[in-house]
Design a protein around this motif. Structure first.
Motif, PDB file in Angstrom:
ATOM      1  N   ALA A  72      -7.798  -3.752   2.756  1.00 20.83           N
ATOM      2  CA  ALA A  72      -6.872  -4.872   2.829  1.00 20.83           C
ATOM      3  C   ALA A  72      -7.102  -5.656   4.115  1.00 20.83           C
ATOM      4  N   LYS A  73      -7.285  -4.916   5.211  1.00 24.38           N
ATOM      5  CA  LYS A  73      -7.476  -5.565   6.500  1.00 24.38           C
ATOM      6  C   LYS A  73      -8.763  -6.396   6.480  1.00 24.38           C
TER       7      LYS A  73
ATOM      8  N   PHE B 144      -7.838  -0.227   5.136  1.00 21.19           N
ATOM      9  CA  PHE B 144      -9.026  -0.845   5.720  1.00 21.19           C
ATOM     10  C   PHE B 144      -9.541  -1.978   4.844  1.00 21.19           C
TER      11      PHE B 144
ATOM     12  N   LEU C 194      -6.296   2.142   1.209  1.00 21.32           N
ATOM     13  CA  LEU C 194      -6.282   0.697   0.978  1.00 21.32           C
ATOM     14  C   LEU C 194      -6.239  -0.108   2.272  1.00 21.32           C
TER      15      LEU C 194
ATOM     16  N   LEU D 219      -0.525  -6.744  -1.498  1.00 15.86           N
ATOM     17  CA  LEU D 219      -0.166  -5.780  -0.464  1.00 15.86           C
ATOM     18  C   LEU D 219       1.292  -5.385  -0.628  1.00 15.86           C
TER      19      LEU D 219
ATOM     20  N   CYS E  88       1.875  -2.892  -3.107  1.00 19.85           N
ATOM     21  CA  CYS E  88       1.479  -1.524  -2.809  1.00 19.85           C
ATOM     22  C   CYS E  88       2.595  -0.758  -2.113  1.00 19.85           C
TER      23      CYS E  88
END
Lengths: 483, 326, 316
Positions: free
Chosen positions: C292-293, C290, C288, B15, B18
């Protein structure tokens, strides 16, 4: 030697459950294993079946090291189980259950297809072996408990098992079905398979086994040829002390005992027919009868859980049949149900939370736990799910004793629990009766009824077919009335 | 067990990876909050804004509210906390955006609304919006001319968008306005509420065609709903090309890829196009100007245009849907 | 490792770890402004989730909380808005409207509870139906339009009021679950409704009360959400249901009933809010977010169930 276990130990969360357990089983031999609940039998079987790995110690199967990583590997090595809880799919047929994981196949155009004809033939052969005269296409849900148990046996036979382990196989069998099972075990023996037979029914163990092994607190308490064991010796090895009198001595009921609970003409369509009786203060009144005779339904109606078309229920002379269970409890009724898992206990909760269920405002729960003799690691934290059946039953009974009831309904209070816990529950029942509590004891075990009761009512098809007083107690007579 | 922990760390690192990598070298950061990205139009707009920002060496911080006004509010607050240099919002609706504008005003951060104007209030913002009313009016006027080429009375239907959406209302009003002069010859027989939902649109238009089998003009408030109309027409055997007898005159709004394909194949008569290139450029320019302290008018209107069979070749390059790969 | 995993505060630890990893990578993450944002964002969600947890503990589920939020939002706004409201311009408009919203919420919850206990249908089906019914009613009442022009006294609740409400709700819920008889009955009903009934627990009343609490707290959250958007909206909160359930489950509440705490729930809500906040500040691409969550929530839930397995490992 078929199977050899060498000093197996296992602990959970630091609590040792098995300590240095060694045993051997030779081909064609039946090893009987007995022990109280919590003695380590299930863990031992789970280790054999590849569910858990032992912490220390090793196993040999037919002279090769045996260390199954999972149940399928155990099965592949020829270790087969007939379980206490049935592992059948009720919606599938007998044949589908038998071959769930390895249906016979045939190649059609290079595609593996299920060979239905071979499956039917094999199933036929297996059902013959257990003397079950049913079509392999019968759905399992149409079978009785006993027939299902025999299908389970057939399933175990199907993989040309080298070791067959029976875990409490007779609990749901009729006398006739049990006899059939014993025949099958003898044939297995003759074929050279090794059999391990675990049961609380000590007479069966003695009859079947060539050698006996008694587990107590995770250790081998005694082992030897079956001929060296009497039932008394087995019990005292299991409990660790002579059990003495299983049923406590009871004083005869005074003739002027006051009526406490009166059922007058209780009738509910297809369930009960004109059931009338009186339970007196200090009396232990037994109800005998077969499954489906209406004995459990009668208790549920008395307690207000099931509806009733006609009739009256009086508690100390006051009608209670319109009250909810909650209000009946407030008036002094208590009910230990037949199935502690489904409607007796909060399995994930601790002992104290369970004891507090009926009387949340009451204190002194620790003393109640001590009074019923619950043994556990932590009264508050340990879920009752982890306790042995006997201890669970003591908790289920204990919650009704936090504030003393006037009438206690007991439905199969000692089902599936070991002999030590049984003796304690009988002692509690007798002590309660001594203080004037009226007790209704429903049981399938005639010995239990004759040992504990002042009077026994025999139920048959929803009716009271007979009432027998203590001096006339006779096993044969009770059975005749019940059938 | 250890595996699970490793997974969490990995996910966190991914993350983090990103995130904006160009931080530090840029001229500033702009927070862009979309209500949803569930239609091509929004995706094309988002890509347009991203390109415009890049052109000016500005970083983009994106957020999507997934149709939830509260989440959008939280996202705008996060932008403000992050001290962005400007905020671009596609609001969920006119009312709920007002407190967001107030927060931005209080923090002194310029805020530009894309595509939807706010409700009247004391909060200060700039809105870039297509002139929905006139574009629709022009489109429907063209459709009416086509329909009236044949003699006799005509029947018309409209698929209306979410009535909580100002643009949907403007398009409906544009439709009504364009047909007013033809009141004697064109009767509006059906006004179908869709809440911008394709299933509702399909059910609505199917029922309308059942009740009025001879409808000859259909206007769709957004091209997003065209597939619903096509399938309803097909099931009645009336999905026909322009010029074929009993062709239903069909028009839309937005100018997406479906509309472009239907135009080139000859099934669609016209569609009103929002000039996404104009809108995105104007929006980013407005943020930059506000940041520099210049005055910008409260509303920047995108005049848009009508695209139809006649001008397809000339204006297609300006139609955003023509650039979307299908 | 085992100690950490079986800790009852696993989620709080995870949230702290997530923060520790993200803070150095994201500019602005560890500022006091952002932290106050974070807390502020999680408060209304915490209020709804605590209500949902009451129902989950009792072994039910309330899918209609979001619809209750929406319906309370529009009924409150209809009462107090400055243009067409019944109490427009009246100084008592805001307090009366708030009481009215809470009453409506509790009543809707009560209806849910009665329907679940009387119809003997799964809570999932019953509340799915009432969700559509309540949501549809909210849209019908307003013809799908938002209602603005709410009194400033009401909008003012969005600030300090939010914190007060959330703290009061959390403390009261904690005391109820831990120390009241009602709390014990809730857990008992969720663990084994049949055993509870046989033991004299008023199972029906307890279930109805759980749904009423859920409705009441959904209404309280509706007050907070409505105040901060200054708008009564018929689609308010429509999309937060998954956040509610995710926060509850991550916070250690069992979907099978009988398990859940206020402290765990707050940690779960914090985790979800933190996730939103960090993904947002990272500027992760829309596409990304959603995914990632979903991944992070899945991992948290997996860890939790692994912890439960370790805890629940049978002794025999």
């Amino acid at each position: 030697m078929s199977l050899l276990l060498d000093r197996i130990s296992k602990s959970f969360s630091g609590v040792p459950v098995l300590r240095q357990v060694s045993l051997t089983v030779a081909p064609g031999e039946v090893l009987g294993i007995a022990g109280e609940n919590g003695a380590g039998k299930s863990t031992l079987m789970n280790i054999l079946g590849g569910v858990f790995a032992p912490d220390t110690g090793g196993m040999m199967l037919e002279d090769r090291v045996y260390a199954p990583r999972d149940p399928s590997e155990a099965a592949a090595r020829g270790v087969s189980f007939v379980h206490q809880e049935l592992n059948l799919f009720p919606n599938l047929t007998i044949a589908e259950n038998l071959f769930l994981t390895d249906f016979p196949r045939r190649q059609v155009l290079g595609l593996p297809l299920i060979d239905r004809r071979a499956a039917a033939q094999n199933a036929r052969r297996l059902l013959d072996a257990v003397e079950l005269p049913l079509s392999p296409d019968t759905p399992v849900e149409r079978l009785s408990q006993g027939e299902r148990q025999l299908v389970e046996v057939a399933k175990a036979l199907h993989r040309d098992a080298r070791i067959v382990i029976f875990d409490e196989p007779t609990t749901s069998l009729t006398a006739n079905e049990s006899a059939r099972l014993f025949g099958i075990i003898e044939r297995l023996q003759a074929r050279g398979a090794a059999v391990i037979y675990i049961s609380h029914a000590l007479a069966d163990v003695r009859r079947l086994a060539s050698r006996i092994l008694i587990l107590r607190d995770g250790e081998v308490a005694a082992t030897g040829p079956a001929a060296e064991f009497t039932e008394e010796r087995m019990i005292s090895s299991m409990v660790g002390r002579p059990i003495g009198q299983l049923y406590p001595k009871r004083r005869p009921l005074p003739s002027d005992a006051a009526p406490l609970l009166e059922a007058c003409g209780l009738t509910h369509r297809d369930v009960l027919e004109d059931v009338t009786f009186t339970l007196h203060a200090g009396e232990v009144l037994g109800i005998a009868g077969l499954m489906g005779s209406g004995r459990s339904e009668c208790a549920r109606i008395l307690f207000g859980l099931d509806p009733c078309d006609h009739g009256q229920i009086l508690l100390s002379g006051a009608p209670i049949q319109r009250l909810s269970p909650r209000e009946r409890i407030r008036r002094g009724l208590a009910f230990l149900t037949e199935n502690r898992r489904d409607d007796g206990l909060l399995m994930p909760a601790g002992v104290l939370a369970n004891l507090a269920l009926v009387e949340p405002r009451s204190g002194g729960l620790e003393s109640v736990a001590a009074r019923v003799g619950v043994r556990c690691a932590n009264l508050d934290r340990q879920p009752v799910r982890q306790l042995s059946g006997g201890n669970q039953q003591k908790v289920a009974l204990g919650k009704w004793l936090v504030s003393p009831p006037r009438v206690l309904l007991l439905d199969e209070p000692t089902r599936g629990i070991d002999v030590g816990a049984r003796a304690e529950i009988y002692r509690i029942i007798a002590a309660l009766a001594e203080t004037g509590v009226g007790i209704l004891l429903i049981s399938s075990e005639i010995e239990e009824l004759t040992g504990m009761c002042d009077r026994i009512l025999v139920m048959r098809r929803g009716e009271i077919a007979g009432s027998i007083a203590r001096p006339d107690f006779d096993r044969e007579h009770i059975l005749r009335v019940a059938l | 067990m250890r595996n699970n922990i490793a997974w969490i760390v990995l996910a966190a690192v991914m993350l983090a990876g990103c995130g904006d990598k160009t931080a530090g070298t840029s001229a500033g950061t702009i927070g862009v909050a979309f209500e949803t990205l569930q239609t091509e139009y929004w995706v094309a707009s988002r890509d347009g804004i991203a390109a415009e920002l890049k052109k000016r060496n500005l970083n983009m911080l994106e957020a999507i509210a997934d149709g939830d006004a509260n989440r959008q509010f939280e996202q705008v607050r996060n932008f403000i906390t992050r001290r962005v240099d400007g905020i671009i919002v596609v609001p969920k609706d006119a009312q709920t955006v007002v407190p967001m504008i107030r927060e931005a005003n209080r923090a002194g951060i310029p805020i530009v609304l894309f595509n939807r104007p706010p409700a009247k209030s004391d909060a200060r913002s700039v809105t870039v919006v297509a002139d929905n009313f006139s574009i629709t009016k022009d489109t429907v006027a063209y459709l009416a001319d086509q329909a009236l080429k044949a003699p006799g009375k005509r029947q018309a239907a409209i698929l209306i968008g979410d009535l909580g959406d100002i643009n949907a209302i403007a398009r409906r009003d544009g439709f009504e306005e364009a047909l007013k002069p033809h009141a004697g010859r064109i009767e509006i027989v059906s006004r179908i509420p869709t809440e911008w939902n394709q299933e509702k649109a399909l059910a609505g238009i199917t029922n309308a065609l059942q009740a009025h089998p001879s409808i000859d003009l259909i206007f769709v408030s957004s091209d997003l709903l065209l597939p619903s109309v096509v399938s309803a027409l097909k099931s009645r055997g009336r999905y026909l090309k322009v010029g074929e007898p009993s062709h239903v005159v069909l028009g839309g709004f937005d100018g997406d890829a479906t509309a472009y394909r239907m135009l080139t194949e000859g099934y669609l008569d016209a569609t009103g196009v929002q000039d996404v290139g104009f809108d995105t450029a104007a929006t980013v320019q407005a943020v930059v100007d506000l940041k520099a302290g210049k005055t910008v008018p409260e509303t920047l209107l995108d005049p848009g245009f009508v695209i139809h069979r006649g001008n397809l070749a000339q204006v297609a390059p300006r139609m955003w849907g023509a650039g979307v790969r299908k | 490792m085992r100690g950490l995993l079986t800790s009852r505060y696993l989620v709080a630890v995870l949230a702290a770890a997530c923060f520790a990893v993200c803070a150095p990578l994201i500019p602005g993450m560890a500022t006091s402004g952002n932290l106050s944002n974070l807390v502020w964002n999680m408060l209304p969600l915490a209020v709804v989730t605590i209500g949902e947890v009451f129902v989950l503990i009792a072994g039910g589920i309330d899918l209609s909380v979001t619809a209750i939020i929406a319906l309370c939002s529009v009924t409150g706004a209809l009462v107090m808005n400055g243009r067409t409201g019944y109490l427009a311009g009246n100084p008592a408009a805001a307090p009366v409207a708030v009481l009215f919203m809470l009453l409506v919420g509790a009543l809707l919850g009560f209806l849910n509870g009665c329907a679940v206990t009387r119809l003997r249908m799964p809570a999932f089906i019953v509340t799915l139906t009432t969700m559509m019914f309540f949501g549809g009613f909210a849209v019908w009442l307003t013809r799908s339009a938002n209602i603005d022009a709410l009194p400033p006294a009401f909008n003012g609740l969005a600030g300090f009021g939010t914190l007060t409400v959330a703290v009061v709700v959390a403390l009261a819920a904690h005391r109820t679950l831990r120390h009241s008889i009602f709390g014990r009955w809730l857990y008992a009903t969720g663990m084994n409704a049949r055993a509870s009934l046989v033991s004299g627990v008023p199972v029906h009343a307890v279930t109805i009360a759980a749904y009423s609490v859920s409705g009441l707290l959904a209404a309280a959250a509706s007050v907070l959400y409505t105040a901060r958007l200054e708008t009564g909206s018929p689609v308010l909160g429509q999309r937060i249901f998954l956040d509610v359930i995710a926060a509850a489950v991550i916070g250690g509440t069992s979907l099978f009933g009988g398990r859940g705490t206020v402290a765990g729930t707050l940690a779960g809500v914090l985790f979800v809010a933190l996730l939103d906040n960090s993904l947002n500040l990272l500027g992760v691409s829309f596409f990304l977010v959603f995914t990632a969550k979903g991944v992070v929530i899945l991992v948290a839930a997996l860890l939790d169930s692994a912890a439960q397995r370790v805890l629940g490992e049978a002794v025999e």
